[in-house]
Motif scaffolding. Structure first.
Motif, PDB file in Angstrom:
ATOM      1  N   THR A 179      -2.962  16.984   2.272  1.00  0.00           N
ATOM      2  CA  THR A 179      -1.883  17.952   2.496  1.00  0.00           C
ATOM      3  C   THR A 179      -1.257  17.807   3.884  1.00  0.00           C
ATOM      4  O   THR A 179      -1.024  18.782   4.598  1.00  0.00           O
ATOM      5  CB  THR A 179      -2.326  19.421   2.249  1.00  0.00           C
TER       6      THR A 179
ATOM      7  N   THR B 175       1.089   7.287   0.150  1.00  0.00           N
ATOM      8  CA  THR B 175       1.682   8.539  -0.304  1.00  0.00           C
ATOM      9  C   THR B 175       0.609   9.452  -0.914  1.00  0.00           C
ATOM     10  O   THR B 175       0.541  10.641  -0.617  1.00  0.00           O
ATOM     11  CB  THR B 175       2.778   8.248  -1.355  1.00  0.00           C
ATOM     12  N   ARG B 176      -0.232   8.864  -1.742  1.00  0.00           N
ATOM     13  CA  ARG B 176      -1.305   9.646  -2.385  1.00  0.00           C
ATOM     14  C   ARG B 176      -2.301  10.183  -1.371  1.00  0.00           C
ATOM     15  O   ARG B 176      -2.751  11.323  -1.474  1.00  0.00           O
ATOM     16  CB  ARG B 176      -2.052   8.775  -3.379  1.00  0.00           C
ATOM     17  N   ALA B 177      -2.661   9.364  -0.413  1.00  0.00           N
ATOM     18  CA  ALA B 177      -3.654   9.785   0.591  1.00  0.00           C
ATOM     19  C   ALA B 177      -3.134  10.987   1.375  1.00  0.00           C
ATOM     20  O   ALA B 177      -3.872  11.945   1.613  1.00  0.00           O
ATOM     21  CB  ALA B 177      -3.968   8.625   1.522  1.00  0.00           C
TER      22      ALA B 177
ATOM     23  N   ARG C   3       2.048   3.234  -2.380  1.00  0.00           N
ATOM     24  CA  ARG C   3       1.547   4.314  -3.243  1.00  0.00           C
ATOM     25  C   ARG C   3       0.260   4.916  -2.710  1.00  0.00           C
ATOM     26  O   ARG C   3       0.072   6.129  -2.740  1.00  0.00           O
ATOM     27  CB  ARG C   3       1.308   3.770  -4.651  1.00  0.00           C
ATOM     28  N   ALA C   4      -0.623   4.054  -2.252  1.00  0.00           N
ATOM     29  CA  ALA C   4      -1.915   4.532  -1.717  1.00  0.00           C
ATOM     30  C   ALA C   4      -1.684   5.435  -0.510  1.00  0.00           C
ATOM     31  O   ALA C   4      -2.360   6.452  -0.334  1.00  0.00           O
ATOM     32  CB  ALA C   4      -2.788   3.340  -1.335  1.00  0.00           C
TER      33      ALA C   4
ATOM     34  N   GLU D 209      -0.888  13.158   0.383  1.00  0.00           N
ATOM     35  CA  GLU D 209      -0.837  14.317  -0.530  1.00  0.00           C
ATOM     36  C   GLU D 209      -2.206  14.975  -0.618  1.00  0.00           C
ATOM     37  O   GLU D 209      -2.324  16.192  -0.559  1.00  0.00           O
ATOM     38  CB  GLU D 209      -0.394  13.864  -1.928  1.00  0.00           C
ATOM     39  N   LYS D 210      -3.227  14.153  -0.739  1.00  0.00           N
ATOM     40  CA  LYS D 210      -4.598  14.651  -0.850  1.00  0.00           C
ATOM     41  C   LYS D 210      -5.012  15.409   0.417  1.00  0.00           C
ATOM     42  O   LYS D 210      -5.749  16.396   0.356  1.00  0.00           O
ATOM     43  CB  LYS D 210      -5.531  13.464  -1.069  1.00  0.00           C
TER      44      LYS D 210
ATOM     45  N   SER E  78       0.804  -1.231   0.000  1.00  0.00           N
ATOM     46  CA  SER E  78       0.000   0.000   0.000  1.00  0.00           C
ATOM     47  C   SER E  78       0.834   1.277   0.000  1.00  0.00           C
ATOM     48  O   SER E  78       0.327   2.355   0.308  1.00  0.00           O
ATOM     49  CB  SER E  78      -0.928   0.024   1.221  1.00  0.00           C
TER      50      SER E  78
END
Ligand SMILES: [Zn+2]
Ligand SMILES: [Zn+2]
Length: 224
Positions: A45, A38-40, A35-36, A42-43, A33
């Motif tokens: 902030t 890191t993306r979460a 990538r998930a 970022e979203k 998980s």
């Protein structure tokens, strides 16, 4: 400012970022998980370095599978109860017995897939004992409570607001169940019930399960 709770779905694991005067996280995600995660963040902030503590509700693979990556990215300390740590040293992938007919059947169906799982065991920085731990030092008003049953070292993060992050003491999504309920797998279901009574006595009100959406404590009171 009052406490903010952000659910993050990492594979089939519902993890949570909790932010008040500090930032902590509950559970370490399904294997793979990265990538998930890191993306979460970022979203939201939220910078990885803001997270100073990752509490693993228990040592099962679906809750610790990406904890090693998260620890590396955030520099956070990882906390796990000593009983589950001991179990992990013996066996990397443990899965408690099925309690319900579907629990028993599904365990048999899914177990063969487990041998394909690849993940790194996280380094544990804080070995939790039965006495629990205050979260004040991490800027969160609440504490970690030992709530055994699903696994010997299961813990709950209980905030002063009554928000309770219970890992797999409850489940609220497929493939486990359709509505909030006690876990369909458990080491000792009587101990799960005992732990729920402790949480209720300590003021747990809104339940954030390790699988599925939050719900109110009444759903559990009904089945105890
Ligand atoms: Zn579990
Ligand atoms: Zn689980």
């Amino acid at each position: 400012m009052s406490v903010r709770i952000y659910p993050i779905r990492l594979g089939m694991d519902a993890c949570y970022v909790i932010q008040d005067r500090g930032t902590i996280m509950v559970d370490g995600g399904f294997p793979g998980s990265a990538r998930a995660f890191t993306r979460a963040l970022e979203k939201l902030t939220i910078k990885p370095l803001e997270i100073t503590l990752v509490i693993l509700t228990h040592g099962h693979f679906d809750h610790i599978g990406s904890a090693s990556f998260i620890r590396e990215q955030t520099g956070a300390k990882v906390a796990l109860h000593q009983a589950d740590r001991e179990q992990l040293e013996k066996d990397k992938v443990t899965w408690p017995p099925g309690i319900t007919p579907w629990g028993k059947l599904s365990r048999g169906l899914f177990k063969p897939m487990m041998s394909f799982l690849q993940f790194e065991l996280p380094q544990v920085d804080i070995l939790l004992g039965d006495e629990g731990l205050s979260l004040e030092a991490y800027g969160i008003s609440g504490r970690i409570i030992h709530t055994p049953g699903h696994s010997p070292g299961s813990v709950t993060v209980l905030l002063d607001t009554g928000d309770a992050f219970v890992g797999c003491m409850a489940q609220n999504s497929l493939p486990f169940c359709l509505t909030p309920r006690l876990p369909i797998y458990a080491q000792d279901i009587m101990k799960v019930k005992e732990s729920w009574r402790v949480l209720i006595a300590k003021g747990a009100r809104t339940i954030y399960p390790g699988h599925g959406k939050p719900f109110l404590i009444e759903a559990i009171k009904d089945v105890l």
